[in-house]
Design a protein around this motif. Structure first.
Motif, PDB file in Angstrom:
ATOM      1  N   LEU A  90      13.190  -1.980   6.699  1.00  0.00           N
ATOM      2  CA  LEU A  90      14.279  -1.459   5.863  1.00  0.00           C
ATOM      3  C   LEU A  90      14.047  -0.029   5.392  1.00  0.00           C
ATOM      4  O   LEU A  90      15.003   0.713   5.193  1.00  0.00           O
ATOM      5  N   ARG A  91      12.804   0.356   5.193  1.00  0.00           N
ATOM      6  CA  ARG A  91      12.517   1.669   4.600  1.00  0.00           C
ATOM      7  C   ARG A  91      12.969   2.806   5.500  1.00  0.00           C
ATOM      8  O   ARG A  91      13.041   2.661   6.712  1.00  0.00           O
ATOM      9  N   GLY A  92      13.283   3.905   4.888  1.00  0.00           N
ATOM     10  CA  GLY A  92      13.672   5.091   5.646  1.00  0.00           C
ATOM     11  C   GLY A  92      14.990   4.953   6.381  1.00  0.00           C
ATOM     12  O   GLY A  92      15.187   5.578   7.418  1.00  0.00           O
ATOM     13  N   CYS A  93      15.892   4.139   5.867  1.00  0.00           N
ATOM     14  CA  CYS A  93      17.239   3.976   6.454  1.00  0.00           C
ATOM     15  C   CYS A  93      17.199   3.535   7.915  1.00  0.00           C
ATOM     16  O   CYS A  93      18.044   3.931   8.718  1.00  0.00           O
ATOM     17  N   GLY A 117      21.207   2.895   9.158  1.00  0.00           N
ATOM     18  CA  GLY A 117      21.380   4.007   8.233  1.00  0.00           C
ATOM     19  C   GLY A 117      21.534   3.632   6.771  1.00  0.00           C
ATOM     20  O   GLY A 117      21.855   4.493   5.957  1.00  0.00           O
ATOM     21  N   LEU A 118      21.315   2.379   6.420  1.00  0.00           N
ATOM     22  CA  LEU A 118      21.460   1.942   5.029  1.00  0.00           C
ATOM     23  C   LEU A 118      20.188   2.214   4.246  1.00  0.00           C
ATOM     24  O   LEU A 118      19.089   1.971   4.731  1.00  0.00           O
ATOM     25  N   LYS A 119      20.339   2.707   3.018  1.00  0.00           N
ATOM     26  CA  LYS A 119      19.202   2.967   2.151  1.00  0.00           C
ATOM     27  C   LYS A 119      18.964   1.753   1.261  1.00  0.00           C
ATOM     28  O   LYS A 119      19.874   1.297   0.565  1.00  0.00           O
ATOM     29  N   PHE A 120      17.749   1.229   1.307  1.00  0.00           N
ATOM     30  CA  PHE A 120      17.355   0.101   0.472  1.00  0.00           C
ATOM     31  C   PHE A 120      16.325   0.549  -0.548  1.00  0.00           C
ATOM     32  O   PHE A 120      15.533   1.446  -0.283  1.00  0.00           O
ATOM     33  N   ARG A 121      16.350  -0.095  -1.702  1.00  0.00           N
ATOM     34  CA  ARG A 121      15.330   0.075  -2.736  1.00  0.00           C
ATOM     35  C   ARG A 121      14.584  -1.240  -2.844  1.00  0.00           C
ATOM     36  O   ARG A 121      15.165  -2.306  -2.667  1.00  0.00           O
ATOM     37  N   ARG A 122      13.311  -1.180  -3.163  1.00  0.00           N
ATOM     38  CA  ARG A 122      12.568  -2.434  -3.333  1.00  0.00           C
ATOM     39  C   ARG A 122      12.209  -2.632  -4.793  1.00  0.00           C
ATOM     40  O   ARG A 122      12.016  -1.683  -5.532  1.00  0.00           O
ATOM     41  N   GLN A 123      12.142  -3.907  -5.184  1.00  0.00           N
ATOM     42  CA  GLN A 123      11.864  -4.311  -6.557  1.00  0.00           C
ATOM     43  C   GLN A 123      12.753  -3.522  -7.513  1.00  0.00           C
ATOM     44  O   GLN A 123      12.300  -2.816  -8.395  1.00  0.00           O
ATOM     45  N   HIS A 124      14.051  -3.670  -7.313  1.00  0.00           N
ATOM     46  CA  HIS A 124      15.050  -2.912  -8.067  1.00  0.00           C
ATOM     47  C   HIS A 124      15.587  -3.751  -9.228  1.00  0.00           C
ATOM     48  O   HIS A 124      16.040  -4.878  -9.026  1.00  0.00           O
ATOM     49  N   PRO A 125      15.541  -3.216 -10.456  1.00  0.00           N
ATOM     50  CA  PRO A 125      16.081  -3.964 -11.603  1.00  0.00           C
ATOM     51  C   PRO A 125      17.604  -3.943 -11.640  1.00  0.00           C
ATOM     52  O   PRO A 125      18.226  -2.903 -11.437  1.00  0.00           O
ATOM     53  N   ASP A 163      14.263  -8.227  -4.945  1.00  0.00           N
ATOM     54  CA  ASP A 163      13.296  -7.740  -3.959  1.00  0.00           C
ATOM     55  C   ASP A 163      13.783  -6.472  -3.262  1.00  0.00           C
ATOM     56  O   ASP A 163      13.058  -5.481  -3.200  1.00  0.00           O
ATOM     57  N   PHE A 164      14.996  -6.499  -2.731  1.00  0.00           N
ATOM     58  CA  PHE A 164      15.552  -5.344  -2.014  1.00  0.00           C
ATOM     59  C   PHE A 164      17.015  -5.187  -2.385  1.00  0.00           C
ATOM     60  O   PHE A 164      17.737  -6.173  -2.527  1.00  0.00           O
ATOM     61  N   TYR A 165      17.459  -3.928  -2.511  1.00  0.00           N
ATOM     62  CA  TYR A 165      18.832  -3.662  -2.935  1.00  0.00           C
ATOM     63  C   TYR A 165      19.393  -2.472  -2.179  1.00  0.00           C
ATOM     64  O   TYR A 165      18.747  -1.425  -2.082  1.00  0.00           O
ATOM     65  N   CYS A 166      20.597  -2.643  -1.626  1.00  0.00           N
ATOM     66  CA  CYS A 166      21.334  -1.560  -0.975  1.00  0.00           C
ATOM     67  C   CYS A 166      22.524  -1.244  -1.869  1.00  0.00           C
ATOM     68  O   CYS A 166      23.482  -2.022  -1.939  1.00  0.00           O
ATOM     69  N   ALA A 167      22.470  -0.108  -2.573  1.00  0.00           N
ATOM     70  CA  ALA A 167      23.495   0.249  -3.553  1.00  0.00           C
ATOM     71  C   ALA A 167      24.854   0.514  -2.909  1.00  0.00           C
ATOM     72  O   ALA A 167      25.887   0.138  -3.459  1.00  0.00           O
TER      73      ALA A 167
END
Length: 74
Positions: A35-38, A42-50, A57-61
């Motif tokens: 998931l990292r680096g799109c 091309g989707l950007k994910f964040r990990r351990q996102h509040p 665990d993972f979030y795609c805004a």
């Protein structure tokens, strides 16, 4: 950003989400490497996102998508 999205997180939740990034479970590590680096269309994910009182665990805004990994800690 305006409205409710500009609320600051309580320091305890911010610190807890940061502490959960290391060490990762083997499943989280494998998924994050994809998931990292799109890398996923091309989707950007964040990990351990509040999100509110939860830390996901993972979030795609851009798609408001949450991915949770099942395991011993969940």
């Amino acid at each position: 950003m305006t409205g409710s999205r500009t609320r600051r997180l309580p320091p305890a939740i911010r610190q807890r989400s940061r502490s959960l990034r290391h060490p990762q479970t083997p499943a989280e590590s494998k998924l994050w490497s994809r998931l990292r680096g799109c890398q996923l269309v091309g989707l950007k994910f964040r990990r351990q996102h509040p999100i509110g009182a939860f830390i996901v665990d993972f979030y795609c805004a851009s798609h408001r998508l949450v991915v949770e990994i099942d395991g011993e800690s969940h």
